[in-house]
Design a protein around this motif. Structure first.
Motif, PDB file in Angstrom:
ATOM      1  N   VAL A 106       1.053  -1.347   0.006  1.00 41.65           N
ATOM      2  CA  VAL A 106      -0.026  -0.480   0.054  1.00 41.65           C
ATOM      3  C   VAL A 106       0.946   1.202  -0.222  1.00 41.65           C
ATOM      4  N   MET A 107       0.020   2.326  -0.690  1.00 39.93           N
ATOM      5  CA  MET A 107       0.876   3.395  -0.390  1.00 39.93           C
ATOM      6  C   MET A 107       0.290   4.934   0.350  1.00 39.93           C
ATOM      7  N   ALA A 108       0.766   5.149   0.798  1.00 41.07           N
ATOM      8  CA  ALA A 108       0.507   6.213   2.459  1.00 41.07           C
ATOM      9  C   ALA A 108       0.994   7.399   1.479  1.00 41.07           C
ATOM     10  N   SER A 109       0.326   8.547   2.240  1.00 35.08           N
ATOM     11  CA  SER A 109       0.384   9.665   1.396  1.00 35.08           C
ATOM     12  C   SER A 109       0.630  10.978   2.719  1.00 35.08           C
ATOM     13  N   GLY A 110       0.765  11.660   2.406  1.00 35.47           N
ATOM     14  CA  GLY A 110       0.860  13.543   3.452  1.00 35.47           C
ATOM     15  C   GLY A 110       1.480  14.745   2.830  1.00 35.47           C
ATOM     16  N   SER A 111       1.348  15.581   3.500  1.00 32.36           N
ATOM     17  CA  SER A 111       1.423  16.564   2.788  1.00 32.36           C
ATOM     18  C   SER A 111       3.006  17.668   3.454  1.00 32.36           C
ATOM     19  N   SER A 112       3.626  15.968   4.052  1.00 36.75           N
ATOM     20  CA  SER A 112       4.803  16.260   4.708  1.00 36.75           C
ATOM     21  C   SER A 112       5.331  14.551   4.856  1.00 36.75           C
ATOM     22  N   ALA A 113       6.635  14.582   5.141  1.00 35.51           N
ATOM     23  CA  ALA A 113       7.085  13.732   5.073  1.00 35.51           C
ATOM     24  C   ALA A 113       6.719  12.698   6.596  1.00 35.51           C
ATOM     25  N   ASP A 114       6.805  13.622   7.290  1.00 35.36           N
ATOM     26  CA  ASP A 114       6.284  13.359   8.842  1.00 35.36           C
ATOM     27  C   ASP A 114       4.440  12.637   8.345  1.00 35.36           C
ATOM     28  N   GLU A 115       3.803  13.622   8.452  1.00 32.23           N
ATOM     29  CA  GLU A 115       2.644  13.075   7.778  1.00 32.23           C
ATOM     30  C   GLU A 115       2.196  11.607   6.887  1.00 32.23           C
TER      31      GLU A 115
END
Length: 147
Positions: free
Chosen positions: A28-37
């Motif tokens: 699965v690919m997770a995402s976020g507006s920052s690397a930490d997120e």
């Protein structure tokens, strides 16, 4: 619970400004507006996956071998996951009607209560994450208004 680490691949922000983390063990690919997120999202997905397996009495596969992971411009990161270690016996008080309702739908009361606790903790984590995002967005709007 024992802490284990599973590899992931952190990708730099794309054209939309989203960072990505691929988790090979879950595919699965997770995402976020920052690397930490993005890392937090990936760790949460991995934890939920392992918790679901534990609720079924199954054991997750061992972590993917780092040498077998294609990076494609990303970098290896290690994602923490808490694995059930040993069971703890509890003596709790609960409304008798609630216990009867649980027993009517669940063949194993302990497994039901463990799954319910995990689900509630995941909900609380999601709420805290959303509150953190809202606060961050509010601070950003305030800085823009000052400028």
């Amino acid at each position: 619970m024992a802490k284990h680490f599973y590899p992931g691949v952190l990708y730099p922000a794309d054209a939309d400004g989203l960072f990505g983390v691929f988790v090979p063990n879950v595919n699965v690919m997770a995402s976020g507006s920052s690397a930490d997120e993005a890392l937090a999202d990936a760790a949460e997905i991995l934890q939920e996956y392992c918790d679901n397996l534990a609720d079924k009495g199954e054991v997750p596969e061992p972590p993917a071998q780092i040498g077998d992971i294609e990076l494609d411009g990303g970098q290896i990161v290690m994602l923490p996951v808490l694995m059930p270690a040993e069971q703890a016996r509890l003596n709790i008080m609960m409304d008798a009607t609630l216990v009867k309702r649980i027993d009517a739908v669940a063949p194993n009361r302990s497994a039901f209560l463990s799954a319910a606790a995990r689900a509630h903790l995941a909900l609380m984590r999601a709420e805290m994450t959303e509150q953190g995002r809202a606060a961050k967005s509010s601070r950003k709007r305030a800085r823009l208004a000052e400028a």
